[in-house]
Structures are given as C-alpha cells and as structure tokens.
Design a protein around this motif. Structure first.
Motif, short mmCIF file in Angstrom:
data_model
loop_
_atom_site.label_atom_id
_atom_site.label_comp_id
_atom_site.label_asym_id
_atom_site.label_seq_id
_atom_site.Cartn_x
_atom_site.Cartn_y
_atom_site.Cartn_z
N VAL A 198 3.84 -0.88 3.05
CA VAL A 198 5.06 -1.08 3.91
C VAL A 198 5.10 -2.61 4.23
O VAL A 198 6.05 -3.38 4.25
N VAL A 199 3.97 -3.05 5.04
CA VAL A 199 3.66 -4.35 5.54
C VAL A 199 3.90 -5.45 4.48
O VAL A 199 4.57 -6.44 4.45
N GLY A 200 3.18 -5.04 3.15
CA GLY A 200 3.22 -6.15 1.99
C GLY A 200 4.78 -6.29 1.42
O GLY A 200 4.81 -7.30 1.21
N ALA A 201 5.26 -5.15 1.54
CA ALA A 201 6.61 -5.15 0.86
C ALA A 201 7.67 -5.97 1.88
O ALA A 201 8.37 -6.70 1.42
N LEU A 202 7.30 -5.77 2.92
CA LEU A 202 8.57 -6.37 4.06
C LEU A 202 8.06 -7.86 4.00
O LEU A 202 8.83 -8.67 3.88
N TRP A 203 6.82 -8.29 3.99
CA TRP A 203 6.28 -9.70 3.90
C TRP A 203 6.86 -10.30 2.74
O TRP A 203 7.50 -11.41 2.67
#
Length: 167
Positions: free
Chosen positions: A76-81
């Motif tokens: 989730v954090v990687g996709a958001l970044w």
C-alpha cells in the motif's frame, strides 16, 4: 521553411512552460510529503500495536514486515508513493503536451488532468509493487535459508557482550 531540430523543439517547449512545470513539481513534492509522512507514522504505530510492545527491536520490525500484514502495508505504501510520483509525471507530461500543441496548461489544470486518471495510475503502481515483491520472494527465501543454516544460536552481539574465554 526549416523545421527546428528535436533538441531545439524540446528547449522551446521547456522555455514556454517552465513556470507551470516548476509549480506543479513543487505541488506534488508537497503532496508526497503531506501524504507519506503521516502514513509512515501510522504504519509505525501499527507495528507497535501488532507487537503489543512500546519499543520494538530490529528483529521485531523484520518479523512484522515478513508477515502478511507487513506485506500489505508495504504494498500500500509503495503503491501510494509510486502513484504520487506517476501522477506527478502525468501532470508534467500534460503541461508539455499542451505546450507542443501551442496551448498553455497551468498547474491547476495539470493537477486536475492527473487526478482524473488517478485511479488507473494507482492500480498500475500497486501491480508494479506487488509484482516486484513477488519477484524478490525467491531471493528472500534463499537468504532466509542461508540465515537459518549458518547462524548459530550465538550471534556477534553475544560474543561482544559475554566475551567467552575462547577469545
């Protein structure tokens, strides 16, 4: 009449729209900071809540990220970044494409252009992060097997603290 070379065209397009490009870049950098910084803080609190401890050792953090909840948080954090970066690129490309068609696209219009396509961009970045993680799983398994096979019950910290007579 002569047509300008490729580099001359790029330079002309950049000169004609450098201000909206710079403002859009700054807007997205601020957005990334405003969104990602609190998200990392929430993720850290989730690690603490999941462990039931007030302080985590490095090993506890590692075990959290190796578990299914850790993988989901990482994706989730990687996709958001990546999504924020990709949306920034979409907005900047919109400005440049508009300049090539002798139209002026401002920062607000570029942000709107990127937001219209936000869901598609976030889905692509989530797939990129998940695929990358799946690609590294065999290497992580190999590293884990080497760790289990070669690391004895006593690590370097044991030897530094206890100083066995052998040394």
């Amino acid at each position: 009449s002569m047509t300008p070379s490729g580099s001359a065209t790029v330079l002309r397009d950049f000169v004609s729209c450098w201000k909206p490009l710079a403002l859009t870049d700054i807007a997205y950098k601020m957005l990334a900071f405003i969104v990602l910084t609190p998200l990392v803080g929430v993720l850290f609190r989730a690690v603490l809540a999941a462990s039931g401890k007030t302080v985590l050792a490095d090993q506890d953090i590692l075990y959290f990220f190796l578990g299914p909840i850790g993988w989901v948080c990482f994706i989730v954090v990687g996709a958001l970044w990546l999504g924020i970066m990709a949306l920034e690129q979409a907005a900047l490309m919109g400005i440049v494409c508009a300049a090539q068609q002798q139209r002026c696209m401002g920062t607000v219009a570029a942000l709107r252009f990127a937001m219209v396509n936000a869901w598609r961009v976030i889905r692509v970045t989530a797939r990129l992060v998940a695929t990358t993680l799946l690609a590294i799983v065999p290497f992580l398994v190999g590293a884990g097997l080497v760790f289990l096979a070669l690391l004895t019950e006593y690590d370097i910290n044991y030897y530094l603290q206890k100083k066995p007579p052998v040394f």
